[in-house]
Design a protein around this motif. Structure first.
Motif, PDB file in Angstrom:
ATOM      1  N   LYS A 275       0.832  -1.207   0.000  1.00  0.00           N
ATOM      2  CA  LYS A 275       0.000   0.000   0.000  1.00  0.00           C
ATOM      3  C   LYS A 275       0.864   1.253   0.000  1.00  0.00           C
ATOM      4  O   LYS A 275       0.611   2.208  -0.742  1.00  0.00           O
ATOM      5  CB  LYS A 275      -0.910   0.018   1.232  1.00  0.00           C
ATOM      6  CG  LYS A 275      -1.976  -1.061   1.251  1.00  0.00           C
ATOM      7  CD  LYS A 275      -2.827  -0.952   2.498  1.00  0.00           C
ATOM      8  CE  LYS A 275      -3.685  -2.179   2.720  1.00  0.00           C
ATOM      9  NZ  LYS A 275      -4.456  -2.627   1.579  1.00  0.00           N
TER      10      LYS A 275
ATOM     11  N   HIS B 228      -2.005  11.386  -1.210  1.00  0.00           N
ATOM     12  CA  HIS B 228      -2.075  10.389  -0.142  1.00  0.00           C
ATOM     13  C   HIS B 228      -0.960  10.621   0.876  1.00  0.00           C
ATOM     14  O   HIS B 228       0.145  11.009   0.505  1.00  0.00           O
ATOM     15  CB  HIS B 228      -1.947   8.973  -0.706  1.00  0.00           C
ATOM     16  CG  HIS B 228      -3.117   8.573  -1.554  1.00  0.00           C
ATOM     17  ND1 HIS B 228      -3.302   9.056  -2.826  1.00  0.00           N
ATOM     18  CD2 HIS B 228      -4.163   7.746  -1.301  1.00  0.00           C
ATOM     19  CE1 HIS B 228      -4.425   8.539  -3.321  1.00  0.00           C
ATOM     20  NE2 HIS B 228      -4.952   7.740  -2.419  1.00  0.00           N
TER      21      HIS B 228
ATOM     22  N   ASP C 156      -6.424   9.851   2.123  1.00  0.00           N
ATOM     23  CA  ASP C 156      -6.526  10.377   0.767  1.00  0.00           C
ATOM     24  C   ASP C 156      -7.171  11.759   0.878  1.00  0.00           C
ATOM     25  O   ASP C 156      -8.282  11.888   1.397  1.00  0.00           O
ATOM     26  CB  ASP C 156      -7.404   9.427  -0.064  1.00  0.00           C
ATOM     27  CG  ASP C 156      -7.549   9.850  -1.515  1.00  0.00           C
ATOM     28  OD1 ASP C 156      -7.349  11.038  -1.811  1.00  0.00           O
ATOM     29  OD2 ASP C 156      -7.892   8.993  -2.349  1.00  0.00           O
TER      30      ASP C 156
ATOM     31  N   SER D 182      -9.432  12.349  -3.538  1.00  0.00           N
ATOM     32  CA  SER D 182     -10.309  11.550  -4.398  1.00  0.00           C
ATOM     33  C   SER D 182     -11.763  11.438  -3.949  1.00  0.00           C
ATOM     34  O   SER D 182     -12.594  10.991  -4.731  1.00  0.00           O
ATOM     35  CB  SER D 182      -9.751  10.129  -4.527  1.00  0.00           C
ATOM     36  OG  SER D 182      -8.378  10.153  -4.758  1.00  0.00           O
ATOM     37  N   TYR D 183     -12.058  11.794  -2.721  1.00  0.00           N
ATOM     38  CA  TYR D 183     -13.409  11.561  -2.206  1.00  0.00           C
ATOM     39  C   TYR D 183     -14.121  12.873  -1.878  1.00  0.00           C
ATOM     40  O   TYR D 183     -13.472  13.879  -1.572  1.00  0.00           O
ATOM     41  CB  TYR D 183     -13.353  10.694  -0.937  1.00  0.00           C
ATOM     42  CG  TYR D 183     -12.934   9.269  -1.205  1.00  0.00           C
ATOM     43  CD1 TYR D 183     -13.870   8.266  -1.363  1.00  0.00           C
ATOM     44  CD2 TYR D 183     -11.583   8.944  -1.320  1.00  0.00           C
ATOM     45  CE1 TYR D 183     -13.484   6.957  -1.614  1.00  0.00           C
ATOM     46  CE2 TYR D 183     -11.178   7.643  -1.580  1.00  0.00           C
ATOM     47  CZ  TYR D 183     -12.135   6.657  -1.721  1.00  0.00           C
ATOM     48  OH  TYR D 183     -11.743   5.367  -1.974  1.00  0.00           O
TER      49      TYR D 183
ATOM     50  N   TYR E 151     -10.366  11.384   3.434  1.00  0.00           N
ATOM     51  CA  TYR E 151     -10.873  10.018   3.491  1.00  0.00           C
ATOM     52  C   TYR E 151      -9.798   9.113   4.097  1.00  0.00           C
ATOM     53  O   TYR E 151      -8.639   9.134   3.649  1.00  0.00           O
ATOM     54  CB  TYR E 151     -11.238   9.542   2.081  1.00  0.00           C
ATOM     55  CG  TYR E 151     -11.771   8.137   2.051  1.00  0.00           C
ATOM     56  CD1 TYR E 151     -13.096   7.865   2.369  1.00  0.00           C
ATOM     57  CD2 TYR E 151     -10.941   7.070   1.718  1.00  0.00           C
ATOM     58  CE1 TYR E 151     -13.587   6.565   2.359  1.00  0.00           C
ATOM     59  CE2 TYR E 151     -11.429   5.770   1.696  1.00  0.00           C
ATOM     60  CZ  TYR E 151     -12.745   5.526   2.018  1.00  0.00           C
ATOM     61  OH  TYR E 151     -13.222   4.238   2.006  1.00  0.00           O
TER      62      TYR E 151
ATOM     63  N   ASP F  48      -8.265   5.867   4.182  1.00  0.00           N
ATOM     64  CA  ASP F  48      -8.208   4.659   3.347  1.00  0.00           C
ATOM     65  C   ASP F  48      -8.040   3.403   4.214  1.00  0.00           C
ATOM     66  O   ASP F  48      -8.754   2.425   4.039  1.00  0.00           O
ATOM     67  CB  ASP F  48      -6.995   4.747   2.405  1.00  0.00           C
ATOM     68  CG  ASP F  48      -7.378   5.229   1.021  1.00  0.00           C
ATOM     69  OD1 ASP F  48      -8.500   4.931   0.594  1.00  0.00           O
ATOM     70  OD2 ASP F  48      -6.548   5.902   0.380  1.00  0.00           O
ATOM     71  N   TYR F  49      -7.052   3.458   5.080  1.00  0.00           N
ATOM     72  CA  TYR F  49      -6.756   2.315   5.952  1.00  0.00           C
ATOM     73  C   TYR F  49      -6.297   2.828   7.312  1.00  0.00           C
ATOM     74  O   TYR F  49      -5.527   3.785   7.374  1.00  0.00           O
ATOM     75  CB  TYR F  49      -5.628   1.440   5.372  1.00  0.00           C
ATOM     76  CG  TYR F  49      -5.949   0.885   4.016  1.00  0.00           C
ATOM     77  CD1 TYR F  49      -6.729  -0.269   3.885  1.00  0.00           C
ATOM     78  CD2 TYR F  49      -5.497   1.513   2.868  1.00  0.00           C
ATOM     79  CE1 TYR F  49      -7.037  -0.775   2.633  1.00  0.00           C
ATOM     80  CE2 TYR F  49      -5.797   1.013   1.607  1.00  0.00           C
ATOM     81  CZ  TYR F  49      -6.571  -0.128   1.496  1.00  0.00           C
ATOM     82  OH  TYR F  49      -6.884  -0.614   0.263  1.00  0.00           O
TER      83      TYR F  49
ATOM     84  N   LEU G  81     -14.922   7.492   5.954  1.00  0.00           N
ATOM     85  CA  LEU G  81     -14.255   6.177   5.868  1.00  0.00           C
ATOM     86  C   LEU G  81     -15.275   5.071   5.740  1.00  0.00           C
ATOM     87  O   LEU G  81     -16.450   5.262   6.064  1.00  0.00           O
ATOM     88  CB  LEU G  81     -13.385   5.925   7.109  1.00  0.00           C
ATOM     89  CG  LEU G  81     -14.060   5.964   8.480  1.00  0.00           C
ATOM     90  CD1 LEU G  81     -14.645   4.611   8.858  1.00  0.00           C
ATOM     91  CD2 LEU G  81     -13.075   6.419   9.535  1.00  0.00           C
TER      92      LEU G  81
ATOM     93  N   LYS H 235     -18.184  -0.907  -1.947  1.00  0.00           N
ATOM     94  CA  LYS H 235     -17.021  -1.168  -1.074  1.00  0.00           C
ATOM     95  C   LYS H 235     -17.280  -2.414  -0.242  1.00  0.00           C
ATOM     96  O   LYS H 235     -17.294  -2.372   0.993  1.00  0.00           O
ATOM     97  CB  LYS H 235     -16.765   0.042  -0.160  1.00  0.00           C
ATOM     98  CG  LYS H 235     -16.234   1.266  -0.877  1.00  0.00           C
ATOM     99  CD  LYS H 235     -14.713   1.228  -0.967  1.00  0.00           C
ATOM    100  CE  LYS H 235     -14.173   2.551  -1.483  1.00  0.00           C
ATOM    101  NZ  LYS H 235     -12.715   2.542  -1.587  1.00  0.00           N
TER     102      LYS H 235
END
Lengths: 70, 213
Positions: B73, B83, B101, B104-105, B119, B121-122, B165, B190
């Motif tokens: 990742k 990111h 991120d 992108s969102y 956002y 991501d993880y 998220l 998702k």
């Protein structure tokens, strides 16, 4: 966040008008708008460089159109 | 937050004492080595115990994200301005990681529809800090500190603290109850995970709660 550096940006009236419009609509400063634009541009360029294609899709009709990056 | 890190405090659950930790806006080779050399073996140790206890694999907690490959990742997103990675370390060990991120969102809540947000991501805690895996997790407060970092980043980007998220099932109560985020339901794009979003007002409330979360 990283140290910030300053630059002068020369824009036409039309270009500045777009930046100002984004700034107002997104409730962000012009600097923040341009920073976002740069991030997105780099992200898209990286995908295209890899060989990916870019599409936009109409959520209602599901029509897809390819965006050509030059 | 500077690149040198921000001092934060975790709760050592064994002693009840606070432990000084460091939040950094980067994920380095050290973190990836900790994940591969410490997190993964600890996770599989727990799976071995569940197996020996006769628990069927479908009932093992902590399996939803066992396939996450943090090295892959991080390497995939290397150099992208859109990111960023964050890590939380305590006494030389990586205790939590997060990838965000910033481009992108967009917000989905009607009041903020299409506005920018950060956002997540993880986000993951070390296995020994996860209540679904350990009866007594080693440290508490990791998730809150990382969510707080995402909010601070959102404010710095002029997104007013808005974050979003998709939550793994075991983390849903944390995002709804502890973080006070809005639950926008299952998202079939998702893997059916529930999508959570935080408004500027919810972000302000989260920060105001401080250590009383």
């Amino acid at each position: 966040m990283a140290t910030k550096r300053t630059m002068t940006l020369n824009l036409t009236d039309a270009e500045m008008s777009v930046v100002e419009d984004f700034s107002a609509r997104k409730d962000m400063s012009k600097t923040a708008v341009l920073r976002q634009a740069l991030r997105l541009y780099q992200l898209l360029e990286a995908r295209v460089e890899k060989g990916d294609k870019l599409y936009v899709e109409n959520e209602a009709t599901k029509d897809k159109a390819e965006i050509m990056m030059v | 937050m500077s690149e040198n890190g921000l001092r934060v405090t975790l709760l050592d659950t064994a002693t009840g004492e606070p432990r000084e930790a460091e939040l950094l806006s980067s994920i380095t080779e050290k973190q990836l080595t900790d994940v591969e050399g410490e997190w993964k073996p600890a996770l599989y140790d727990r799976f071995r115990e569940f197996n020996r206890a006769g628990k069927p694999p479908t009932e093992w907690p902590g399996t939803e994200n066992k396939h996450w490959d943090w090295r892959q990742k991080v390497e995939k997103l290397q150099g992208l301005l859109s990111h960023d990675g964050y890590c939380l370390t305590c006494q030389g060990m990586t205790e939590g990681l997060m990838l965000i991120d910033t481009s992108s969102y967009r917000c989905r809540l009607p009041e903020n529809e299409k506005r920018n947000l950060v956002y997540i991501d993880y986000v993951e805690s070390a296995p020994w800090n996860r209540p679904e895996l350990e009866q007594v997790p080693r440290y508490r407060g990791i998730g809150s500190i990382l969510v707080g970092a995402a909010i601070e980043r959102s404010i710095a980007e002029e997104f007013k603290g808005r974050i979003g998220l998709h939550a793994l099932p075991q983390a849903e109560p944390f995002y709804s109850a502890t973080c006070g985020m809005s639950d926008l339901g299952r998202d079939d794009t998702k893997q059916g995970l529930r999508y959570y979003e935080m408004t500027a007002a919810q972000a302000e409330a989260f920060i105001a709660k401080g250590n009383n979360r």
